[in-house]
Structure formats: structure tokens, C-alpha cells
Design an enzyme around this catalytic site. Structure first.
Site, PDB file in Angstrom:
ATOM      1  N   LYS A 276       8.820   2.290  -7.641  1.00 65.35           N
ATOM      2  CA  LYS A 276       8.585   0.845  -7.505  1.00 65.35           C
ATOM      3  C   LYS A 276       7.137   0.428  -7.749  1.00 65.35           C
ATOM      4  O   LYS A 276       6.917  -0.643  -8.303  1.00 65.35           O
ATOM      5  CB  LYS A 276       9.085   0.357  -6.152  1.00 65.35           C
ATOM      6  CG  LYS A 276       8.336   0.923  -4.975  1.00 65.35           C
ATOM      7  CD  LYS A 276       9.034   0.587  -3.670  1.00 65.35           C
ATOM      8  CE  LYS A 276       8.224   1.118  -2.516  1.00 65.35           C
ATOM      9  NZ  LYS A 276       9.019   1.444  -1.353  1.00 65.35           N
TER      10      LYS A 276
ATOM     11  N   ARG B 298      12.048  -1.219  10.527  1.00 65.29           N
ATOM     12  CA  ARG B 298      12.300  -1.920   9.272  1.00 65.29           C
ATOM     13  C   ARG B 298      13.795  -1.772   9.064  1.00 65.29           C
ATOM     14  O   ARG B 298      14.558  -2.160   9.930  1.00 65.29           O
ATOM     15  CB  ARG B 298      11.437  -1.360   8.126  1.00 65.29           C
ATOM     16  CG  ARG B 298      11.200  -2.412   7.032  1.00 65.29           C
ATOM     17  CD  ARG B 298      10.371  -1.896   5.865  1.00 65.29           C
ATOM     18  NE  ARG B 298      11.090  -0.923   5.052  1.00 65.29           N
ATOM     19  CZ  ARG B 298      10.595  -0.340   3.949  1.00 65.29           C
ATOM     20  NH1 ARG B 298       9.373  -0.621   3.554  1.00 65.29           N
ATOM     21  NH2 ARG B 298      11.308   0.528   3.268  1.00 65.29           N
TER      22      ARG B 298
HETATM   23  C1  LIG Z   1       8.754   2.654  -0.940  1.00 66.58           C
HETATM   24  C2  LIG Z   1       9.772   3.497  -0.316  1.00 66.58           C
HETATM   25  C3  LIG Z   1       9.641   4.892  -0.363  1.00 66.58           C
HETATM   26  C4  LIG Z   1       8.432   5.587  -0.972  1.00 66.58           C
HETATM   27  O1  LIG Z   1       7.361   5.496  -0.097  1.00 66.58           O
HETATM   28  P1  LIG Z   1       5.966   6.248  -0.413  1.00 66.58           P
HETATM   29  O2  LIG Z   1       5.175   6.075   0.820  1.00 66.58           O
HETATM   30  O3  LIG Z   1       5.385   5.565  -1.589  1.00 66.58           O
HETATM   31  O4  LIG Z   1       6.289   7.661  -0.680  1.00 66.58           O
HETATM   32  C5  LIG Z   1      10.659   5.642   0.189  1.00 66.58           C
HETATM   33  N1  LIG Z   1      11.723   5.071   0.769  1.00 66.58           N
HETATM   34  C6  LIG Z   1      11.888   3.731   0.834  1.00 66.58           C
HETATM   35  C7  LIG Z   1      13.096   3.175   1.472  1.00 66.58           C
HETATM   36  C8  LIG Z   1      10.903   2.901   0.297  1.00 66.58           C
HETATM   37  O5  LIG Z   1      11.057   1.582   0.363  1.00 66.58           O
END
Ligand SMILES: *Cc1c(COP(=O)(O)O)cnc(C)c1O
Length: 377
Positions: free
Chosen positions: A36, A131
Site C-alpha cells: 500500500k 483497530r
Molecule cells: C499496513 C498493514 C500491514 C503492513 O504494516 P507494516 O507495518 O508496513 O509492515 C499489515 N497488515 C495490515 C492489516 C495493514 O493494514
């Protein structure tokens, strides 16, 4: 050269991904690479595939669609709970989605029936970060409902910590996720393929040598792209922290008083910080601003200090050097700055592939002129 720009070294990203894939494989943990922060850049997606990443994940269906249209192969996972309004697209473009709401999964089931395909589901469990996630007490009821839905395959469970409240993954919450997997399997009598323990914040726990229980997957974004552990923002050994750098161009360079004059009220973005220095400083303005970066997320080279940023101007103090107009300054970025720079249409993306040097400092792309007459009190 075009500026501002992100210089993205695909070889270094590949080294980071391959290193994490290998280290985690020793613990029986697979890597879902989270795209993302790159807006689903196909160049990075392909590099990650070459590094041995099996599944690519993204929180935005648009990024998944883009990767598909640009020919990125292999399974893709929608890691944010899909919008009901996007159910058909999620089923069409992603093999797997992470979910917390029955209404959404019902819509995915309906869309999958129409599309005549199976759609995989991972149920996210709330383990304290507040969350996304189903409360553990509601998990069995949810599983029972999902098993009745046509064209839906329950693939596993997962959790996400450290994103809203900064709750660290540890032996206690990871053991709870493992125990929930065991209890679903024994109650419903089928194996769960995926137990997805979390994100980059899980690495310290996963690589500590502790028992990782049933956890067999992590979803990694920041650690692959920035080589950094998000819990303490420390570099991870053996990983590049400069795979992505931001380069901006100087548009004004002058010796100026460090203190403003006149009646001081708020600036464009609230209360201005009071300058710490007095007397005159060598000041430069870079043609980049809050629309393109998070100024707090930039790490400047050694003798450059960020003073303030507005929409389109980044004001810096330079130490021994004056950066002439037209010269460039390179910064490292944190996740927040990276996210905004990737998203800004004003920041171009340059794919570079320099010989990897581990954790080298950012370099100036043009040699600055030394100003010896500069007086600083
Ligand atoms: C953004 C996200 C990740 C990745 O997180 P990082 O800290 O960049 O490794 C993993 N799981 C979910 C649900 C996310 O939204």
C-alpha cells in the site's frame, strides 16, 4: 534531473525482502508483502516476487487492480476489510480478503457466486490495539455463520497490532491467537491454513527465537521498504534503510536572520515553532512541501536541519555548506513521509539499481559550495 523525486532502488528492496523471507522461513512463517505505501507499484511487486514473496497484499482494491492490469502474477490479498460497495471487484481481483463483518462476507459470497469462483477469507481478531478485529468471544459464532456461506473458503485467522494504539506483539497476545486457531479447529473439525500474526511490528517477536506457536504468516510493508522496525524505528540488521530516498531541489539559498520580525501570529499550519538559533544562518528553500511529504518524517543529511514546511516550501538550515540554487539534497524517509511522497503526483519516481552498499548515508547529488565566511553565533 527531474525533481522532486523518489529514488527507488529495486535491488535493495529485493535484498530486504529476500532476507526477511529467509529468516522467517526458519520459523515456519511466510511473508505477505504489503504494497500500500507504494500505490501497488508493479516494478516493486515484480521485485518482491523475484525475492520469493508468494502473496502480495494491499489495503486498496485500486492498487490490486493496477497490479493485475500490469501483469503482476500470483495470489493477492485485500488486507483491509472490503467495502460492501467494492465486493464484486474484490472477488474479481483478489483471491483472499481480511474481514471482520458478516454483512461484508455475505456480499463477498453473493459476488463470488455470480462470478462463479471461490473467495478466501481470513478473519481478523481484536487482541487489544483497537483497530480492526472481531472480539475473541464472538469468533466462534462468526465462523459458524461463514461456514454456511456458498463460494466462501475460510482460510484462517489473523490479527493486527501496533497500528492504532501501539500495542506490541508479544508472547501473550501471540499465544492467544494460536489458542484461538486451535479452538476453531477442534470445534469445527477443519484445519486453518493461515494464522497471520501481524505486520512489521511483529518481527522483533518473530525473530527473537521465542516459540512462534501456530503463527505461520506475517504481512510486511515498512520493514521491506525501509529496513526498519516500526516499534522502535530502529534499523533491522542486514537490511537496507536507504532503498528509497527523496531528492529535492534548492530554489532559494541565502544568509538570513534566524528570528522572524514583525507581529507573530499563526502560520498556514498553526503555531510556528520558535527558532532556536539567533543571528544569521545559511537558509535554503527546497521545492517540496506538506502536499508531498510529512516534514517530520524526513531525515536530512548530516549538516542540514529542517526548520519549517508549508504546502510547497521546505525551509532548511544548512551548516558548513551553502547549497546553490539548482543543487539537490537527498533525504531518508520514514513511513509517513514515504506514503505521502508516493501519493503525490508532484514527486516523480525514479527506479535505480545501484550496487548495494549496506546502510550507506544519503549522498548529495551535486557537490555543494563551501561557504567559509558564514558567521554563526
Ligand atoms: C499496513 C498493514 C500491514 C503492513 O504494516 P507494516 O507495518 O508496513 O509492515 C499489515 N497488515 C495490515 C492489516 C495493514 O493494514
Amino acid at each position: 534531473m527531474i525533481a522532486p523525486r523518489l529514488e527507488i532502488d529495486l535491488e535493495k528492496i529485493k535484498v530486504n525482502a529476500r532476507t526477511l523471507v529467509k529468516r522467517l522461513a526458519l520459523q515456519g512463517i511466510s511473508v505477505t508483502a504489503v504494497m500500500k505505501a507504494t500505490l501497488g507499484a508493479p516494478e516493486i511487486a515484480n521485485a518482491l516476487r523475484q525475492a520469493g514473496v508468494k502473496t502480495l497484499g494491499d489495503a486498496r482494491i485500486e492498487n490490486i487492480v493496477k497490479m493485475r492490469h500490469r501483469g503482476v502474477p500470483g495470489p493477492m490479498a485485500m488486507i483491509r476489510s472490503p467495502m460492501i460497495s467494492q465486493a464484486a471487484r474484490v472477488v474479481k481481483y483478489a483471491e483472499l480478503s481480511f474481514n471482520t463483518e458478516l454483512e461484508v462476507i455475505r456480499m463477498l459470497s453473493a459476488a463470488a457466486q455470480i462470478a462463479k469462483r471461490m473467495h478466501g477469507i481470513v478473519l481478523m481478531v481484536e487482541l487489544g490495539d483497537l483497530r480492526e478485529g472481531i472480539l475473541p468471544k464472538d469468533l466462534h459464532g462468526m465462523v459458524r455463520e461463514i461456514l454456511r456461506l456458498p463460494n466462501i473458503a475460510l482460510k484462517g485467522i489473523g490479527t493486527n497490532l501496533a497500528c492504532r494504539s501501539g500495542v506490541s506483539p508479544d508472547a501473550v497476545n501471540m499465544r492467544e491467537l494460536s489458542a484461538l486457531a486451535d479452538s476453531i479447529e477442534s470445534t469445527f473439525g477443519f484445519p486453518l491454513e493461515i494464522i497471520s500474526g501481524g505486520n512489521s511490528a511483529n518481527l522483533a517477536w518473530a525473530l527473537s527465537g521465542a516459540n512462534t506457536g501456530r503463527i505461520n504468516n506475517l504481512r510486511l510493508g515498512e520493514s521491506i521498504l525501509l529496513g526498519c522496525d516500526p516499534l522502535q524505528r530502529q534499523p533491522i540488521s542486514g537490511l537496507h534503510t536507504d532503498a528509497i530516498t527523496l531528492v529535492a531541489e534548492v530554489i532559494e539559498s541565502k544568509v538570513k536572520p534566524s528570528q522572524p520580525w514583525g507581529t507573530i501570529a499563526q502560520n498556514a499550519f498553526g503555531a510556528p515553532s520558535t527558532p532556536k538559533t539567533h543571528g544569521h544562518i545559511q537558509q535554503a528553500i527546497l521545492a517540496i512541501g506538506r502536499q508531498d511529504i510529512d516534514p517530520l518524517g524526513l531525515e536530512p543529511p548530516q549538516d542540514v536541519e529542517i526548520l519549517e514546511a508549508s504546502s510547497d516550501h521546505l525551509v532548511v538550515k544548512t551548516g558548513r555548506y551553502a547549497y546553490p540554487v539548482g543543487s539537490e539534497i537527498a533525504f531518508r524517509l520514514n513511513y509517513s513521509a514515504l506514503l505521502r511522497a508516493m501519493t503525490s503526483p508532484f514527486v516523480s519516481k525514479l527506479w535505480v539499481n545501484r550496487t548495494p552498499i549496506l546502510q550507506s548515508p544519503p549522498t548529495l547529488t551535486k557537490k555543494p559550495r563551501l561557504v567559509s565566511s558564514l558567521q554563526e553565533k
